[in-house]
Design an enzyme around this catalytic site. Structure first.
Site, short mmCIF file in Angstrom:
data_model
loop_
_atom_site.label_atom_id
_atom_site.label_comp_id
_atom_site.label_asym_id
_atom_site.label_seq_id
_atom_site.Cartn_x
_atom_site.Cartn_y
_atom_site.Cartn_z
N HIS A 4 13.25 -8.72 -2.67
CA HIS A 4 12.12 -9.20 -1.88
C HIS A 4 10.89 -9.56 -2.70
O HIS A 4 9.87 -9.97 -2.15
CB HIS A 4 11.73 -8.14 -0.83
CG HIS A 4 12.85 -7.84 0.11
ND1 HIS A 4 13.78 -6.87 -0.14
CD2 HIS A 4 13.20 -8.40 1.29
CE1 HIS A 4 14.65 -6.84 0.84
NE2 HIS A 4 14.33 -7.75 1.72
N GLY A 20 -1.67 -3.41 3.07
CA GLY A 20 -0.65 -3.84 4.02
C GLY A 20 -0.65 -5.35 4.18
O GLY A 20 0.40 -5.99 4.25
N ARG A 24 -5.01 -9.82 2.12
CA ARG A 24 -5.96 -8.93 1.47
C ARG A 24 -5.62 -8.78 -0.01
O ARG A 24 -6.50 -8.64 -0.86
CB ARG A 24 -5.95 -7.56 2.14
CG ARG A 24 -7.34 -7.14 2.50
CD ARG A 24 -7.33 -5.89 3.32
NE ARG A 24 -7.98 -6.12 4.57
CZ ARG A 24 -8.00 -5.25 5.56
NH1 ARG A 24 -7.36 -4.09 5.42
NH2 ARG A 24 -8.63 -5.51 6.66
N ARG A 43 8.49 -14.51 1.52
CA ARG A 43 8.06 -14.08 2.85
C ARG A 43 6.54 -14.04 3.02
O ARG A 43 6.01 -13.33 3.89
CB ARG A 43 8.61 -12.68 3.19
CG ARG A 43 10.10 -12.70 3.45
CD ARG A 43 10.67 -11.34 3.68
NE ARG A 43 12.10 -11.43 3.86
CZ ARG A 43 12.73 -11.35 5.04
NH1 ARG A 43 12.04 -11.14 6.14
NH2 ARG A 43 14.01 -11.47 5.11
N ARG A 87 -2.18 3.02 -2.33
CA ARG A 87 -2.28 2.26 -1.08
C ARG A 87 -3.75 2.12 -0.71
O ARG A 87 -4.51 3.09 -0.79
CB ARG A 87 -1.53 2.98 0.04
CG ARG A 87 -1.87 2.48 1.41
CD ARG A 87 -0.90 2.88 2.49
NE ARG A 87 -1.52 2.91 3.81
CZ ARG A 87 -1.95 1.84 4.48
NH1 ARG A 87 -1.85 0.64 3.96
NH2 ARG A 87 -2.50 1.96 5.67
N GLU A 178 -2.44 6.20 10.42
CA GLU A 178 -2.09 4.88 9.88
C GLU A 178 -0.58 4.76 9.91
O GLU A 178 0.05 5.43 10.74
CB GLU A 178 -2.72 4.69 8.48
CG GLU A 178 -2.50 5.83 7.52
CD GLU A 178 -1.22 5.69 6.74
OE1 GLU A 178 -0.27 6.44 7.07
OE2 GLU A 178 -1.16 4.89 5.81
N ASP A 203 -11.38 2.25 13.00
CA ASP A 203 -11.64 2.51 14.41
C ASP A 203 -11.55 4.01 14.65
O ASP A 203 -11.07 4.75 13.80
CB ASP A 203 -10.66 1.75 15.31
CG ASP A 203 -9.22 1.90 14.88
OD1 ASP A 203 -8.79 1.13 14.01
OD2 ASP A 203 -8.54 2.80 15.38
N1 HPA Z 1 -3.05 3.48 14.48
C1 HPA Z 1 -2.24 3.18 13.47
N2 HPA Z 1 -2.64 2.53 12.39
C2 HPA Z 1 -3.93 2.15 12.32
C3 HPA Z 1 -4.81 2.43 13.32
C4 HPA Z 1 -4.35 3.13 14.46
O1 HPA Z 1 -5.09 3.40 15.39
N3 HPA Z 1 -6.03 1.92 12.97
C5 HPA Z 1 -5.85 1.35 11.77
N4 HPA Z 1 -4.59 1.50 11.35
#
Ligand code: HPA
Length: 234
Positions: A4, A20, A24, A43, A87, A178, A203
């Protein structure tokens, strides 16, 4: 070339940052690295190698979730000999005390995933970070005047989780949720490599707050500086 990652062995540095989002990875390479070279486009999962403070560093997108993450981390460790993997990502906080934009250094990662149940035949493994990398990241963030928390996170397979399982994890002291770090720490243990997850709080699941795009960019930059300054000492 691995399955990959379309790169030759020497194309990837000993130290790799793992966001991820492949875009980025591109952003980091273009804004923080000198002479970045793109070694992978398979990919659309971009990987770049460049120079930061005189040292070779790579940055490789992983995709979201442990299955995708696992493919890239396995190949980086086994085909490219990566020694240290950091990470860089976001997490949702599960405690009202943890504020948006805060940086979390994940000392360990619980998981609701079946991956380690299967790998360890029903027994439980404790995915933990490398202490030296953690210590360095903590010192780097302190020297930059960026406050960070050290604690556990949860790597969930469900972003949209109807059962409010975050409350259970929160009651056992988890700081955030996460989707990848448990697999990073498990594979680093398997192959005898060093790993750390550095996460910014995007968040708060407990309060429903979320960062604006502008805030995300600023806090992301703080995290990148911590990760890169940590990376170049390994
Ligand atoms: N859940 C899973 N992964 C995440 C979240 C979440 O609320 N926010 C940022 N990455």
């Amino acid at each position: 070339m691995s399955t990959h990652i379309g790169a030759l062995k020497g194309d990837v540095a000993d130290v790799v940052l793992l966001p991820g989002d492949p875009l980025r990875a591109k952003f980091i390479a273009e804004n923080f690295l000198e002479s970045p070279v793109c070694y992978n486009e398979v990919r659309g999962m971009f990987g770049f190698t460049g120079i930061y403070k005189g040292k070779r560093v790579s940055v490789q997108g992983t995709g979201m979730g442990q299955p995708s993450f696992s493919i890239y981390a396995n190949e980086l460790f086994t085909e490219y000999g990566v020694k240290t993997a950091i990470r860089v990502g976001t997490c949702g906080a599960v405690s009202p005390e943890v504020k948006l934009g805060e940086v979390i250094l994940a000392i360990g990662a619980s998981t609701d995933s079946a991956i380690n149940k299967r790998r360890f035949r029903g027994m439980n493994f404790a995915p933990t970070c490398n202490f030296e990398v953690l210590k360095k990241a903590y010192e780097v963030s302190a020297s930059m005047g960026i406050s960070c928390r050290v604690g556990t996170v949860v790597s969930s397979d469900l972003f949209y989780d109807d059962d409010n399982n975050w409350k259970l994890w929160a009651s056992y002291g988890a700081l955030g949720i996460e989707m990848e770090t448990a697999e990073l720490y498990t594979l680093a243990a398997k192959y005898g490599r060093k790993a750390l997850g550095i996460l910014t709080v995007s968040d708060n699941i407990a309060t429903g707050e979320a960062t604006s795009a502008k805030e995300r960019e600023q806090t992301f930059t703080n995290m990148m500086k911590i990760a890169l300054d940590t990376a170049v000492s390994f």
